[in-house]
Design a protein around this motif. Structure first.
Motif, PDB file in Angstrom:
ATOM      1  N   ARG A 193       0.843  -0.858  -0.277  1.00 47.39           N
ATOM      2  CA  ARG A 193      -0.077   0.168  -0.108  1.00 47.39           C
ATOM      3  C   ARG A 193       0.705   1.476  -0.295  1.00 47.39           C
ATOM      4  O   ARG A 193       0.737   2.364   0.325  1.00 47.39           O
ATOM      5  CB  ARG A 193      -1.018   0.517   1.288  1.00 47.39           C
ATOM      6  CG  ARG A 193      -0.269  -0.227   2.422  1.00 47.39           C
ATOM      7  CD  ARG A 193       0.688   0.665   3.170  1.00 47.39           C
ATOM      8  NE  ARG A 193      -0.666   1.823   3.638  1.00 47.39           N
ATOM      9  CZ  ARG A 193       0.216   3.067   3.796  1.00 47.39           C
ATOM     10  NH1 ARG A 193       1.241   3.030   3.722  1.00 47.39           N
ATOM     11  NH2 ARG A 193      -0.680   3.928   4.492  1.00 47.39           N
ATOM     12  N   GLY A 194       2.090   1.156  -0.639  1.00 49.29           N
ATOM     13  CA  GLY A 194       3.423   2.330   0.000  1.00 49.29           C
ATOM     14  C   GLY A 194       3.527   2.659   0.799  1.00 49.29           C
ATOM     15  O   GLY A 194       3.658   1.943   1.975  1.00 49.29           O
ATOM     16  N   ILE A 195       5.210   2.898   0.453  1.00 52.68           N
ATOM     17  CA  ILE A 195       5.985   3.203   2.008  1.00 52.68           C
ATOM     18  C   ILE A 195       5.965   5.422   1.960  1.00 52.68           C
ATOM     19  O   ILE A 195       6.559   5.511   1.142  1.00 52.68           O
ATOM     20  CB  ILE A 195       7.518   2.185   2.098  1.00 52.68           C
ATOM     21  CG1 ILE A 195       7.866   2.770   0.209  1.00 52.68           C
ATOM     22  CG2 ILE A 195       6.890   1.056   1.833  1.00 52.68           C
ATOM     23  CD1 ILE A 195       9.610   2.061   0.309  1.00 52.68           C
ATOM     24  N   THR A 254       6.748  13.872  -1.640  1.00 51.23           N
ATOM     25  CA  THR A 254       6.389  14.812  -1.369  1.00 51.23           C
ATOM     26  C   THR A 254       5.148  14.258  -1.946  1.00 51.23           C
ATOM     27  O   THR A 254       3.952  15.541  -2.010  1.00 51.23           O
ATOM     28  CB  THR A 254       6.327  15.921  -0.924  1.00 51.23           C
ATOM     29  OG1 THR A 254       6.823  16.291  -1.072  1.00 51.23           O
ATOM     30  CG2 THR A 254       7.895  15.278   0.940  1.00 51.23           C
ATOM     31  N   ALA A 255       5.064  14.434  -3.754  1.00 52.83           N
ATOM     32  CA  ALA A 255       4.654  14.261  -4.267  1.00 52.83           C
ATOM     33  C   ALA A 255       2.829  14.108  -4.413  1.00 52.83           C
ATOM     34  O   ALA A 255       1.757  13.962  -4.637  1.00 52.83           O
ATOM     35  CB  ALA A 255       4.892  14.356  -6.125  1.00 52.83           C
ATOM     36  N   THR A 256       2.924  12.613  -4.024  1.00 49.70           N
ATOM     37  CA  THR A 256       1.606  11.449  -3.601  1.00 49.70           C
ATOM     38  C   THR A 256       1.876  11.189  -2.243  1.00 49.70           C
ATOM     39  O   THR A 256       2.982  11.582  -1.436  1.00 49.70           O
ATOM     40  CB  THR A 256       2.432  10.454  -4.323  1.00 49.70           C
ATOM     41  OG1 THR A 256       3.985   9.398  -3.695  1.00 49.70           O
ATOM     42  CG2 THR A 256       1.976  10.824  -5.834  1.00 49.70           C
ATOM     43  N   ALA A 309      -1.895   4.324  -1.436  1.00 47.96           N
ATOM     44  CA  ALA A 309      -0.388   4.527  -2.333  1.00 47.96           C
ATOM     45  C   ALA A 309       0.068   5.708  -2.605  1.00 47.96           C
ATOM     46  O   ALA A 309       0.960   6.466  -2.524  1.00 47.96           O
ATOM     47  CB  ALA A 309       0.176   3.857  -3.285  1.00 47.96           C
ATOM     48  N   THR A 310      -0.947   6.424  -3.127  1.00 45.93           N
ATOM     49  CA  THR A 310      -1.081   7.258  -3.727  1.00 45.93           C
ATOM     50  C   THR A 310      -1.782   8.738  -3.140  1.00 45.93           C
ATOM     51  O   THR A 310      -1.088   9.682  -3.645  1.00 45.93           O
ATOM     52  CB  THR A 310      -1.162   7.469  -5.564  1.00 45.93           C
ATOM     53  OG1 THR A 310      -2.818   7.125  -5.173  1.00 45.93           O
ATOM     54  CG2 THR A 310      -0.851   6.650  -6.288  1.00 45.93           C
ATOM     55  N   GLY A 311      -2.768   8.452  -2.993  1.00 42.93           N
ATOM     56  CA  GLY A 311      -3.809   9.357  -2.165  1.00 42.93           C
ATOM     57  C   GLY A 311      -4.157  10.731  -2.914  1.00 42.93           C
ATOM     58  O   GLY A 311      -4.437  11.559  -2.320  1.00 42.93           O
ATOM     59  N   VAL A 312      -4.132  10.454  -4.320  1.00 43.23           N
ATOM     60  CA  VAL A 312      -4.761  11.414  -5.003  1.00 43.23           C
ATOM     61  C   VAL A 312      -5.723  10.656  -6.237  1.00 43.23           C
ATOM     62  O   VAL A 312      -5.286   9.220  -7.054  1.00 43.23           O
ATOM     63  CB  VAL A 312      -3.588  12.275  -6.292  1.00 43.23           C
ATOM     64  CG1 VAL A 312      -4.268  12.821  -7.101  1.00 43.23           C
ATOM     65  CG2 VAL A 312      -2.672  12.668  -5.269  1.00 43.23           C
ATOM     66  N   ASN A 313      -6.809  11.057  -6.583  1.00 40.81           N
ATOM     67  CA  ASN A 313      -8.147   9.816  -7.075  1.00 40.81           C
ATOM     68  C   ASN A 313      -7.348  10.306  -7.798  1.00 40.81           C
ATOM     69  O   ASN A 313      -7.640   8.523  -9.437  1.00 40.81           O
ATOM     70  CB  ASN A 313      -9.071  11.353  -7.390  1.00 40.81           C
ATOM     71  CG  ASN A 313     -10.048  10.683  -8.379  1.00 40.81           C
ATOM     72  OD1 ASN A 313     -10.357  10.720  -9.231  1.00 40.81           O
ATOM     73  ND2 ASN A 313     -11.370   9.906  -7.529  1.00 40.81           N
ATOM     74  N   ARG A 314      -6.944  11.234  -9.382  1.00 40.93           N
ATOM     75  CA  ARG A 314      -6.745  10.922 -10.770  1.00 40.93           C
ATOM     76  C   ARG A 314      -5.244   9.844 -10.826  1.00 40.93           C
ATOM     77  O   ARG A 314      -4.652   9.282 -12.184  1.00 40.93           O
ATOM     78  CB  ARG A 314      -5.841  12.626 -11.190  1.00 40.93           C
ATOM     79  CG  ARG A 314      -4.975  13.276 -10.605  1.00 40.93           C
ATOM     80  CD  ARG A 314      -4.764  14.292 -11.363  1.00 40.93           C
ATOM     81  NE  ARG A 314      -3.759  15.190 -10.715  1.00 40.93           N
ATOM     82  CZ  ARG A 314      -3.588  15.692  -9.930  1.00 40.93           C
ATOM     83  NH1 ARG A 314      -4.226  15.396  -8.540  1.00 40.93           N
ATOM     84  NH2 ARG A 314      -2.529  15.729  -9.604  1.00 40.93           N
ATOM     85  N   LEU A 315      -4.420   9.555  -9.324  1.00 41.44           N
ATOM     86  CA  LEU A 315      -3.137   8.362  -9.666  1.00 41.44           C
ATOM     87  C   LEU A 315      -3.880   7.212  -9.790  1.00 41.44           C
ATOM     88  O   LEU A 315      -2.739   6.140 -10.008  1.00 41.44           O
ATOM     89  CB  LEU A 315      -2.125   9.690  -8.844  1.00 41.44           C
ATOM     90  CG  LEU A 315      -1.287  10.539  -8.822  1.00 41.44           C
ATOM     91  CD1 LEU A 315      -0.822  10.416  -7.669  1.00 41.44           C
ATOM     92  CD2 LEU A 315      -1.098  10.329 -10.338  1.00 41.44           C
ATOM     93  N   CYS A 354     -13.723  10.633   5.251  1.00 40.26           N
ATOM     94  CA  CYS A 354     -12.560   9.697   5.234  1.00 40.26           C
ATOM     95  C   CYS A 354     -11.479   9.486   4.444  1.00 40.26           C
ATOM     96  O   CYS A 354     -12.492   8.906   3.722  1.00 40.26           O
ATOM     97  CB  CYS A 354     -11.969   8.116   6.246  1.00 40.26           C
ATOM     98  SG  CYS A 354     -10.655   8.127   6.089  1.00 40.26           S
ATOM     99  N   ASP A 355     -11.017  10.262   3.670  1.00 35.76           N
ATOM    100  CA  ASP A 355     -10.194   9.288   2.876  1.00 35.76           C
ATOM    101  C   ASP A 355     -10.355   9.781   1.251  1.00 35.76           C
ATOM    102  O   ASP A 355     -10.426   9.529  -0.155  1.00 35.76           O
ATOM    103  CB  ASP A 355      -9.672   8.450   2.586  1.00 35.76           C
ATOM    104  CG  ASP A 355      -8.100   8.536   3.563  1.00 35.76           C
ATOM    105  OD1 ASP A 355      -7.345   9.394   3.789  1.00 35.76           O
ATOM    106  OD2 ASP A 355      -7.770   7.538   4.497  1.00 35.76           O
ATOM    107  N   GLY A 356     -11.651  11.075   1.478  1.00 30.92           N
ATOM    108  CA  GLY A 356     -12.617  11.865   0.075  1.00 30.92           C
ATOM    109  C   GLY A 356     -11.370  11.070  -1.286  1.00 30.92           C
ATOM    110  O   GLY A 356     -11.579  11.317  -2.135  1.00 30.92           O
ATOM    111  N   ALA A 357     -10.155  12.512  -0.406  1.00 37.03           N
ATOM    112  CA  ALA A 357      -9.520  13.112  -1.890  1.00 37.03           C
ATOM    113  C   ALA A 357      -8.469  11.589  -3.122  1.00 37.03           C
ATOM    114  O   ALA A 357      -8.493  11.886  -4.181  1.00 37.03           O
ATOM    115  CB  ALA A 357      -7.988  13.914  -1.213  1.00 37.03           C
TER     116      ALA A 357
END
Length: 335
Positions: A237-239, A244-246, A273-279, A308-311
């Motif tokens: 799930r990402g480390i 800082t971009a993700t 892992a990304t925290g960004v919808n488009r990624l 929670c975590d809508g982005a």
């Protein structure tokens, strides 16, 4: 140490070997694969004379294993493990699954609507948080028992097995009717919790910690397996890195590396892992292409107002498009 038995080995020969090793105080793990039957020895094998064992009629070869994880090691279990998640849904060994749903269960209307939408789009397991570990003590931390009840309502409505996170071994009685128990990144090295999960017979989805190595992830799986529960699904799930971009850095190389080292299935969570919808879409496609056994994706019917975590959440419509493209990639790499 592993002892590879000959195809023609008789059962009485195998039984005598088992008795011999048991008298030495060693645990024995038998694995019958398509090409070989392997006897894995667990414990202090320094007293075992490998050369002597190799001369026995029933034995084809003897090998010492240097890695500290034994039962999670592919050398112990050459064939891929296939995990039965309930309702006929299997994951691993070529069985690819999509796990989808909201970060947090917020209401019956929300979870049932999302469950129906993701199932229609191709998901086979429903994820949703009832207990939520949050960095801030003031953030929404889930509906707890009520959240579990609503997940079961959604399961009844759709027939989908449910995946939800446990935070404390004391909560285990509440999870008796949960299909797959998730251990979050923050609890990957909660060893007392892992020991307790080893005593139950239920699939465990184990997430890699924010700053943990692959070897440490496998050792955490070993904690559960040492207790007798071998139904483990690993999740990348990402480390945390200096980037800082993700939200995190998605380690896609972990998929082929883990497949080399372990027989356990590996799923990717591109949302955390990304925290960004488009990624989420490009990382989901990349995960499918590099051989992941499944994807875990956050889907919310109203991300802008998610608790929670809508982005990082996809809408049901976006998930349907991602699912279609992911399955197309899978069709190409498995052709």
């Amino acid at each position: 140490m592993i002892v590879i038995l000959k195809h023609e080995a008789r059962q009485e020969q195998i039984d005598r070997l088992r008795e011999f090793f048991a008298k030495m105080g060693l645990g024995i793990h038998m694995s019958e694969g398509e090409n070989a039957t392997i006897m894995g020895l667990i414990g202090d094998t320094s007293r075992v004379d490998a050369d002597l064992i190799a001369t026995l009629d029933a034995v084809d070869a003897v090998r010492r294993i240097q890695e500290p994880y034994k039962q999670a090691n592919r050398k112990f279990h050459p064939d891929d493990s296939v995990i039965d998640c309930g309702a006929g849904v299997k994951l691993g060994g070529g069985a690819f699954q999509l796990i989808a749903g909201p970060c947090s269960v917020e209401s019956e209307e929300q979870i049932v609507a999302v469950a129906k939408a993701v199932k229609a789009a191709g998901a086979s397991l429903l994820r949703g948080g009832a207990f939520k570990p949050r960095t801030s003590p003031y953030a929404f931390q889930g509906l707890h028992e009520e959240g579990l009840r609503l997940l079961k309502v959604a399961r009844q409505e759709t027939g989908m097995p449910i995946v939800t996170e446990i935070m404390d071994a004391a909560h285990l009685p509440l999870f008796e009717d949960v299909d797959v128990i998730q251990v979050g990144a923050r609890n990957m090295q909660n060893f007392e919790l892992l020991k307790e999960l080893g005593h139950i017979r239920k699939p465990i989805l184990l997430k890699r910690g924010l700053a943990n190595t692959i070897s440490e992830l496998l050792m955490s799986a070993e904690y559960i397996m040492a207790g007798g529960n071998e139904d483990i699904i690993l999740c990348e799930r990402g480390i945390r890195t200096f980037e800082t971009a993700t939200r995190n850095t998605l380690d896609l190389a972990a998929v082929p590396v883990l497949h080399e080292k372990t027989h356990l299935p590996v799923v990717i969570d591109p949302s955390h892992a990304t925290g960004v919808n488009r990624l989420v879409r490009p990382m989901a496609l990349a995960a499918a292409a590099c051989g992941a056994d499944g994807l875990m994706i956050e889907v919310h019917n109203d991300p802008k107002h998610a608790l929670c975590d809508g982005a990082q959440s996809l809408t049901p419509e976006e998930f349907a498009e991602v699912a279609k493209q992911v399955l197309a990639v899978r069709a190409v790499i498995t052709a």
